[in-house]
Design a protein around this motif. Sequence first.
Motif, short mmCIF file in Angstrom:
data_model
loop_
_atom_site.label_atom_id
_atom_site.label_comp_id
_atom_site.label_asym_id
_atom_site.label_seq_id
_atom_site.Cartn_x
_atom_site.Cartn_y
_atom_site.Cartn_z
N LEU A 240 -2.10 1.60 7.72
CA LEU A 240 -2.41 0.65 6.65
C LEU A 240 -1.33 0.66 5.57
O LEU A 240 -1.28 -0.23 4.72
CB LEU A 240 -3.75 1.02 5.98
N MET A 241 -0.47 1.69 5.57
CA MET A 241 0.45 1.93 4.48
C MET A 241 1.74 1.11 4.61
O MET A 241 2.27 0.93 5.70
CB MET A 241 0.80 3.42 4.41
N SER A 242 2.22 0.65 3.46
CA SER A 242 3.55 0.01 3.40
C SER A 242 4.62 1.07 3.29
O SER A 242 5.76 0.87 3.69
CB SER A 242 3.62 -0.92 2.19
N THR A 243 4.26 2.21 2.71
CA THR A 243 5.13 3.39 2.68
C THR A 243 4.26 4.62 2.52
O THR A 243 3.18 4.55 1.91
CB THR A 243 6.16 3.33 1.53
N LEU A 244 4.71 5.73 3.07
CA LEU A 244 4.06 7.02 2.83
C LEU A 244 4.98 7.85 1.94
O LEU A 244 6.17 7.93 2.19
CB LEU A 244 3.78 7.77 4.13
N VAL B 34 0.84 -1.20 0.00
CA VAL B 34 0.00 0.00 0.00
C VAL B 34 0.87 1.25 0.00
O VAL B 34 1.59 1.53 0.96
CB VAL B 34 -0.96 0.01 1.22
N VAL B 35 0.80 1.98 -1.11
CA VAL B 35 1.49 3.27 -1.23
C VAL B 35 0.52 4.33 -0.74
O VAL B 35 -0.62 4.41 -1.19
CB VAL B 35 1.90 3.55 -2.69
N GLY B 36 0.97 5.16 0.21
CA GLY B 36 0.06 6.13 0.82
C GLY B 36 0.45 7.57 0.58
O GLY B 36 1.64 7.90 0.46
N PHE B 37 -0.56 8.42 0.51
CA PHE B 37 -0.37 9.87 0.43
C PHE B 37 -1.41 10.53 1.31
O PHE B 37 -2.59 10.14 1.28
CB PHE B 37 -0.51 10.39 -1.01
N VAL B 38 -1.00 11.52 2.10
CA VAL B 38 -1.92 12.28 2.94
C VAL B 38 -1.68 13.76 2.66
O VAL B 38 -0.56 14.25 2.80
CB VAL B 38 -1.71 11.99 4.44
N GLY B 39 -2.73 14.48 2.27
CA GLY B 39 -2.54 15.91 2.03
C GLY B 39 -3.52 16.46 1.01
O GLY B 39 -4.51 15.81 0.65
N ARG B 40 -3.20 17.65 0.52
CA ARG B 40 -4.06 18.32 -0.46
C ARG B 40 -3.81 17.75 -1.86
O ARG B 40 -2.66 17.51 -2.23
CB ARG B 40 -3.79 19.82 -0.46
#
Length: 391
Positions: A275-279, A203-209
């Motif tokens: 949940l992320m494997s990387t952010l 799971v590749v994750g991104f948090v933001g706008r």
Amino acid sequence: MRILVASHTYIVDLNCEKLRALSQLQPGIEVTVVVPKRWKPGGVQNKIIETEYRDEGAFKIVPISNFSQNHQGLLTFGTDLISLLKEFRPQIIQVEQASRGLAYTEMIILNKLLGLKAKNIFFTWWNLPYQLKFPISLLEKFNLDNSHGIIAGNQDGAEVLRQRGYQGAIKVMPQLGVDETLFTPTHQPELSDKLGISQDDFVVGFVGRFVSEKGLLTLIKSLITISDKSWKLLLLGRGELKDELIKITTENNLQDRIIWIESVPHNQVANYINLMSTLVLPSETTYNFKTLTAVGWKEQFGHVLIEAMACKVPVIGSDSGEIPYVIGEAGLIFPEGDIQALANCLLQLMEKPDLAENLGTLGYEKAMIKYTNKALAKEQFAFYQELINNK
């Protein structure tokens, strides 16, 4: 030590944790936080916030009448500030509205008129060179000339201040820390099941706008180049770029691998990070962004990085702004906008689980040592002591 901090930032209670920790470091420290009585943040929270007085002993939040309700630079306080300053008589006055904030000018003048002899400090995030016209240039010069110390949120910001002619003490540290009781490694089996994430998914994750300067198009394009791998992309946030992101993923038949999560309350963000494997924070410097006094934007810190690090999630970031300093050796860094370089970083973590685990551990250790609210409070207090002892 009596410390007064003024900023609209602290109308949000969660943002006060570092200052609370500061007030608890040792007996004799008193922290009073001045916030505007009425503030309209704008954006998604487009309503006026009425702040309330809070007394926690050594830590107090004091709402003061204010003359601008939604502009940081124009924020100034009413005459009730004078009675507070007379009663509290701070030794440190810190205003977190940058170098040309009127509230800072107001505090400097009142400090002199009331004979407080407090040390004047301001905090700034701004990290790109800028030019000022009269009378704003005169305002900034007055503020800089009367500053005993400055806290810059990033290395570039400190360099910009040196270029502006400031020769005094500068401390580089972020405005807010990470809450390690909230952002901590925890399994999320129910949330995984709900979102259709299996144990085998990377799971590749991104948090933001969802905006172009956050580098989301580069992230999507890098994942397209490794579409033969078993990955899913978890995007937490909202913004103007969403329709374009949907279009690109649909055209490449990847729509079933994208998990869209609308912005959630901050106390729930950790659940999704876990949940992320990387952010990934693939921010990109832009010169399309304009303010009244400057042109451009580059990443000022990347707070989500230290939140992921506190969750033991390995991080990948571009080399925009402060990101390389935040990550250091505790993650992977790629040249901003470089699709293939980002894809290579992702492949490294997918194909080398030991590397991913090691980077997750290094990030966690760095966050606990350097970026918790208590760690930052200690750093800030040491800076105050240095200024007070420097007669």
